[in-house]
Design a protein around this motif. Sequence first.
Motif, PDB file in Angstrom:
ATOM      1  N   ILE A 106      43.796  37.646  46.723  1.00  0.00           N
ATOM      2  CA  ILE A 106      43.791  36.224  47.074  1.00  0.00           C
ATOM      3  C   ILE A 106      42.709  35.572  46.226  1.00  0.00           C
ATOM      4  CG2 ILE A 106      43.657  34.506  48.899  1.00  0.00           C
ATOM      5  CD1 ILE A 106      44.165  36.653  50.932  1.00  0.00           C
ATOM      6  N   LEU A 107      43.079  34.528  45.496  1.00  0.00           N
ATOM      7  CA  LEU A 107      42.155  33.881  44.560  1.00  0.00           C
ATOM      8  C   LEU A 107      42.073  32.389  44.860  1.00  0.00           C
ATOM      9  CD1 LEU A 107      40.446  34.321  41.921  1.00  0.00           C
ATOM     10  CD2 LEU A 107      42.493  33.616  40.665  1.00  0.00           C
ATOM     11  N   ALA A 108      40.862  31.856  44.907  1.00  0.00           N
ATOM     12  CA  ALA A 108      40.640  30.426  45.119  1.00  0.00           C
ATOM     13  C   ALA A 108      39.697  29.917  44.033  1.00  0.00           C
ATOM     14  CB  ALA A 108      40.047  30.168  46.501  1.00  0.00           C
TER      15      ALA A 108
ATOM     16  N   ASP B   5      42.039  25.170  44.947  1.00  0.00           N
ATOM     17  CA  ASP B   5      43.411  25.668  44.831  1.00  0.00           C
ATOM     18  C   ASP B   5      43.417  27.174  45.119  1.00  0.00           C
ATOM     19  OD1 ASP B   5      46.117  25.640  44.403  1.00  0.00           O
ATOM     20  OD2 ASP B   5      45.998  25.578  42.216  1.00  0.00           O
ATOM     21  N   VAL B   6      44.381  27.607  45.926  1.00  0.00           N
ATOM     22  CA  VAL B   6      44.411  28.995  46.395  1.00  0.00           C
ATOM     23  C   VAL B   6      45.802  29.592  46.198  1.00  0.00           C
ATOM     24  CG1 VAL B   6      43.782  30.554  48.284  1.00  0.00           C
ATOM     25  CG2 VAL B   6      42.850  28.226  48.247  1.00  0.00           C
ATOM     26  N   ASP B   7      45.851  30.840  45.802  1.00  0.00           N
ATOM     27  CA  ASP B   7      47.113  31.583  45.757  1.00  0.00           C
ATOM     28  C   ASP B   7      46.798  33.075  45.772  1.00  0.00           C
ATOM     29  OD1 ASP B   7      49.791  32.024  45.754  1.00  0.00           O
ATOM     30  OD2 ASP B   7      50.175  31.314  43.724  1.00  0.00           O
ATOM     31  N   GLU B   8      47.846  33.885  45.868  1.00  0.00           N
ATOM     32  CA  GLU B   8      47.664  35.327  45.841  1.00  0.00           C
ATOM     33  C   GLU B   8      48.648  35.962  44.870  1.00  0.00           C
ATOM     34  OE1 GLU B   8      48.231  34.253  49.656  1.00  0.00           O
ATOM     35  OE2 GLU B   8      49.710  33.366  48.337  1.00  0.00           O
ATOM     36  N   PHE B   9      48.315  37.164  44.451  1.00  0.00           N
ATOM     37  CA  PHE B   9      49.208  37.910  43.573  1.00  0.00           C
ATOM     38  C   PHE B   9      48.986  39.394  43.800  1.00  0.00           C
ATOM     39  CE2 PHE B   9      45.290  37.222  41.291  1.00  0.00           C
ATOM     40  CZ  PHE B   9      45.060  38.369  40.539  1.00  0.00           C
TER      41      PHE B   9
ATOM     42  N   VAL C  97      45.408  27.228  39.864  1.00  0.00           N
ATOM     43  CA  VAL C  97      45.125  28.634  40.153  1.00  0.00           C
ATOM     44  C   VAL C  97      46.165  29.555  39.520  1.00  0.00           C
ATOM     45  CG1 VAL C  97      46.420  28.768  42.327  1.00  0.00           C
ATOM     46  CG2 VAL C  97      44.394  30.207  41.994  1.00  0.00           C
ATOM     47  N   GLU C  98      47.387  29.058  39.302  1.00  0.00           N
ATOM     48  CA  GLU C  98      48.407  29.887  38.662  1.00  0.00           C
ATOM     49  C   GLU C  98      47.987  30.248  37.236  1.00  0.00           C
ATOM     50  OE1 GLU C  98      50.663  30.856  40.603  1.00  0.00           O
ATOM     51  OE2 GLU C  98      50.635  29.339  42.187  1.00  0.00           O
TER      52      GLU C  98
ATOM     53  N   ALA D  22      44.820  30.332  36.238  1.00  0.00           N
ATOM     54  CA  ALA D  22      43.674  31.232  36.372  1.00  0.00           C
ATOM     55  C   ALA D  22      44.149  32.666  36.601  1.00  0.00           C
ATOM     56  CB  ALA D  22      42.792  30.759  37.536  1.00  0.00           C
ATOM     57  N   ILE D  23      45.188  32.822  37.420  1.00  0.00           N
ATOM     58  CA  ILE D  23      45.771  34.151  37.638  1.00  0.00           C
ATOM     59  C   ILE D  23      46.286  34.717  36.322  1.00  0.00           C
ATOM     60  CG2 ILE D  23      47.719  35.367  38.707  1.00  0.00           C
ATOM     61  CD1 ILE D  23      47.353  33.485  41.130  1.00  0.00           C
ATOM     62  N   ASN D  24      46.897  33.860  35.512  1.00  0.00           N
ATOM     63  CA  ASN D  24      47.395  34.310  34.206  1.00  0.00           C
ATOM     64  C   ASN D  24      46.256  34.821  33.334  1.00  0.00           C
ATOM     65  OD1 ASN D  24      49.678  34.512  32.300  1.00  0.00           O
ATOM     66  ND2 ASN D  24      48.525  32.993  31.139  1.00  0.00           N
ATOM     67  N   GLN D  25      45.103  34.145  33.371  1.00  0.00           N
ATOM     68  CA  GLN D  25      43.944  34.614  32.615  1.00  0.00           C
ATOM     69  C   GLN D  25      43.518  36.008  33.087  1.00  0.00           C
ATOM     70  OE1 GLN D  25      40.588  31.982  32.206  1.00  0.00           O
ATOM     71  NE2 GLN D  25      41.864  30.145  32.136  1.00  0.00           N
ATOM     72  N   VAL D  26      43.528  36.207  34.400  1.00  0.00           N
ATOM     73  CA  VAL D  26      43.144  37.509  34.952  1.00  0.00           C
ATOM     74  C   VAL D  26      44.088  38.600  34.457  1.00  0.00           C
ATOM     75  CG1 VAL D  26      42.932  38.875  37.072  1.00  0.00           C
ATOM     76  CG2 VAL D  26      42.059  36.521  36.993  1.00  0.00           C
ATOM     77  N   LEU D  27      45.384  38.323  34.494  1.00  0.00           N
ATOM     78  CA  LEU D  27      46.365  39.332  34.109  1.00  0.00           C
ATOM     79  C   LEU D  27      46.335  39.620  32.606  1.00  0.00           C
ATOM     80  CD1 LEU D  27      49.359  38.289  36.388  1.00  0.00           C
ATOM     81  CD2 LEU D  27      47.617  40.039  36.778  1.00  0.00           C
ATOM     82  N   ILE D  28      46.052  38.606  31.806  1.00  0.00           N
ATOM     83  CA  ILE D  28      45.921  38.829  30.363  1.00  0.00           C
ATOM     84  C   ILE D  28      44.724  39.730  30.074  1.00  0.00           C
ATOM     85  CG2 ILE D  28      45.326  37.709  28.174  1.00  0.00           C
ATOM     86  CD1 ILE D  28      47.055  35.343  29.046  1.00  0.00           C
ATOM     87  N   GLU D  29      43.612  39.455  30.738  1.00  0.00           N
ATOM     88  CA  GLU D  29      42.429  40.284  30.530  1.00  0.00           C
ATOM     89  C   GLU D  29      42.651  41.698  31.057  1.00  0.00           C
ATOM     90  OE1 GLU D  29      38.697  41.399  29.202  1.00  0.00           O
ATOM     91  OE2 GLU D  29      39.980  39.679  28.695  1.00  0.00           O
ATOM     92  N   LEU D  30      43.399  41.810  32.158  1.00  0.00           N
ATOM     93  CA  LEU D  30      43.726  43.143  32.677  1.00  0.00           C
ATOM     94  C   LEU D  30      44.564  43.913  31.664  1.00  0.00           C
ATOM     95  CD1 LEU D  30      43.742  45.231  34.954  1.00  0.00           C
ATOM     96  CD2 LEU D  30      45.729  44.049  35.920  1.00  0.00           C
TER      97      LEU D  30
END
Length: 294
Positions: A144-146, A104-108, A243-244, A246-254
């Motif tokens: 871009i995250l996959a 699964d791939v998306d970008e933010f 992946v959405e 997973a992106i949320n996990q990244v932003l929470i940690e950020l």
Amino acid sequence: MTGNKGRFDLSGEALLLLVLYKLIWPHSNYLECSAFIANESSDGKIYREQDISKALVGLGYTQKVTSTVAYQAFTQRNLMRREIFWTRAYPVGIHGTPRRLLIDVDEFGVHKKSANRKRGSSMKGFYKRKPGHYDRGDFKLTVILAIEAGNPALNGQNPPAPGSTENPRVWAEISERPGTSAEAYTSFLEQKPLASYNAAIEQRTIIHDNLTSHKSPMVYEAVRRSGHRVVPRPPYRPQDGPVEYAINQVLIELANRWSEVDEDTTPGQFRVLLEDIIDGGIKGLDDLFQKCGY
């Protein structure tokens, strides 16, 4: 009687027509509501915008920014597209494709400064999502995250084998591009996830949202040449994308590490921080795929 316009308070038939029209067409403005009531009522009264506004407030409505995503998600066409995605096999769906073979791939985008969130409004008793007004800050990084779920058959090794559910693969590219073009997306797929598999590896299926750059023939041809395939996820359904989350996990940690960012932080330093978070901060990918229904 004075020369002023008469004032009417909506009641009875007119109020019922107003409620029906707002249910049928929630985007309607006051003039459209007034025209509908005048056309459909037995007495043909024309109500002022103030009368319509007062009646709607009494009914518990307030002005709000409508959610295009929510509206589009429940159109008949998009409901059908979602059903096809889950119940049909490739090339129109992922039915029968094991989740261990999905990517699964998306970008933010991430701005250096925090968002300035403003309060929205909605009908009483209903949840409202209102887009924030974001400060663009000093710079923006596009990520871009996959991700893959991993293969449980590879578990039990020490150290954990790449591609197992204990150590699933995560690919990322961080740049200062303002967005993702078809060329940039194709390059990412070719150099990152697709380059991780040789000819002996089982065929993978790329899933992603319906961003214009994702639907480019260039993308499909690159994936086809590599021996793999693409199936777009249903439109307006981010909950179908692991992946959405997973992106949320990244932003929470950020957010948890925001104290490491200050006014002197450069794009390069910010990139290093994001890379560190992505390398170690995304957990439970197989669980994410399962919870999304794969």
